[in-house]
Design a protein around this motif. Sequence first.
Motif, PDB file in Angstrom:
ATOM      1  N   ARG A   1       5.867  -5.350   0.576  1.00 19.95           N
ATOM      2  CA  ARG A   1       6.121  -3.978   0.141  1.00 19.95           C
ATOM      3  C   ARG A   1       7.401  -3.500   0.790  1.00 19.95           C
ATOM      4  O   ARG A   1       7.777  -3.946   1.863  1.00 19.95           O
ATOM      5  CB  ARG A   1       4.980  -3.053   0.572  1.00 19.95           C
TER       6      ARG A   1
ATOM      7  N   THR B   1       8.012  -0.768   2.320  1.00 19.40           N
ATOM      8  CA  THR B   1       7.795  -0.178   3.646  1.00 19.40           C
ATOM      9  C   THR B   1       7.660  -1.261   4.717  1.00 19.40           C
ATOM     10  O   THR B   1       8.204  -1.118   5.814  1.00 19.40           O
ATOM     11  CB  THR B   1       6.545   0.718   3.659  1.00 19.40           C
TER      12      THR B   1
ATOM     13  N   ALA C   1       5.531  -3.480  -9.269  1.00 20.98           N
ATOM     14  CA  ALA C   1       4.392  -2.671  -8.825  1.00 20.98           C
ATOM     15  C   ALA C   1       3.395  -3.567  -8.100  1.00 20.98           C
ATOM     16  O   ALA C   1       3.124  -4.687  -8.518  1.00 20.98           O
ATOM     17  CB  ALA C   1       3.735  -1.991 -10.008  1.00 20.98           C
ATOM     18  N   ASP C   2       2.873  -3.071  -6.999  1.00 23.04           N
ATOM     19  CA  ASP C   2       1.841  -3.779  -6.234  1.00 23.04           C
ATOM     20  C   ASP C   2       0.537  -3.649  -7.005  1.00 23.04           C
ATOM     21  O   ASP C   2       0.093  -2.537  -7.282  1.00 23.04           O
ATOM     22  CB  ASP C   2       1.720  -3.154  -4.842  1.00 23.04           C
TER      23      ASP C   2
ATOM     24  N   SER D   1      -2.392  -3.888  -6.092  1.00 21.93           N
ATOM     25  CA  SER D   1      -3.435  -3.199  -5.338  1.00 21.93           C
ATOM     26  C   SER D   1      -3.134  -1.715  -5.139  1.00 21.93           C
ATOM     27  O   SER D   1      -3.998  -0.958  -4.715  1.00 21.93           O
ATOM     28  CB  SER D   1      -3.673  -3.877  -3.987  1.00 21.93           C
ATOM     29  N   ASP D   2      -1.883  -1.319  -5.425  1.00 18.68           N
ATOM     30  CA  ASP D   2      -1.487   0.089  -5.287  1.00 18.68           C
ATOM     31  C   ASP D   2      -0.251   0.296  -6.152  1.00 18.68           C
ATOM     32  O   ASP D   2       0.861   0.006  -5.742  1.00 18.68           O
ATOM     33  CB  ASP D   2      -1.184   0.419  -3.820  1.00 18.68           C
ATOM     34  N   ARG D   3      -0.453   0.800  -7.344  1.00 23.24           N
ATOM     35  CA  ARG D   3       0.626   0.927  -8.325  1.00 23.24           C
ATOM     36  C   ARG D   3       1.783   1.807  -7.828  1.00 23.24           C
ATOM     37  O   ARG D   3       2.885   1.731  -8.346  1.00 23.24           O
ATOM     38  CB  ARG D   3       0.095   1.478  -9.654  1.00 23.24           C
ATOM     39  N   ARG D   4       1.547   2.627  -6.813  1.00 23.12           N
ATOM     40  CA  ARG D   4       2.618   3.470  -6.271  1.00 23.12           C
ATOM     41  C   ARG D   4       3.577   2.675  -5.394  1.00 23.12           C
ATOM     42  O   ARG D   4       4.731   3.045  -5.233  1.00 23.12           O
ATOM     43  CB  ARG D   4       2.042   4.626  -5.455  1.00 23.12           C
ATOM     44  N   ALA D   5       3.088   1.593  -4.823  1.00 23.38           N
ATOM     45  CA  ALA D   5       3.891   0.766  -3.914  1.00 23.38           C
ATOM     46  C   ALA D   5       4.661  -0.292  -4.707  1.00 23.38           C
ATOM     47  O   ALA D   5       4.217  -0.740  -5.766  1.00 23.38           O
ATOM     48  CB  ALA D   5       2.990   0.098  -2.883  1.00 23.38           C
ATOM     49  N   LYS D   6       5.807  -0.678  -4.178  1.00 23.90           N
ATOM     50  CA  LYS D   6       6.651  -1.697  -4.818  1.00 23.90           C
ATOM     51  C   LYS D   6       6.729  -2.937  -3.937  1.00 23.90           C
ATOM     52  O   LYS D   6       6.920  -2.839  -2.724  1.00 23.90           O
ATOM     53  CB  LYS D   6       8.064  -1.168  -5.056  1.00 23.90           C
TER      54      LYS D   6
END
Length: 153
Positions: free
Chosen positions: A54, A56, A86-87, A89-94
């Motif tokens: 990710r 971050t 898109a991750d 497991s979390d579409r907000r994360a890249k």
Amino acid sequence: MKPLAPDSSITLMIVDTARLLRKRFEIALSHVETGLTVSEARALAIIWRNPGLRQTALADRMNVEPMTLVGYLDALEKAGLIARQADPSDRRAKLVVLTEEADPVLDKIGMAMTELRAEVLAGVSQEEQKLLEGLLGTLKGNLLSGEAGNCNR
């Protein structure tokens, strides 16, 4: 009476060595024609070593602010060397992944890293290199496990 300084010669030696190695790595990257800035090439090398992180987590690995990393990633993406996905497991994360177009650039970065490694490890036997790698892995593991415990402090 002045307190005695703690015995930190190993700690300071590792800190100094890491700083010198990073500086030499950046110099080596500056001598390789990649079409990238040293910071972008460093980011690409870290993505190469840690594919699918990710953004971050990548900023943490690089020890830069997330907004600083975004600038590097924008340039790498514009050059066609990485893609942000898109991750699941979390579409907000890249997640940051390499593209095939990165391969020739990675070859050049790899050559610079190989030359630097040879320079740094000159006079160190294969056996000592394996021992050093194991010890550094242990130190890194200890630091990473300590990081998890320090997050709530």
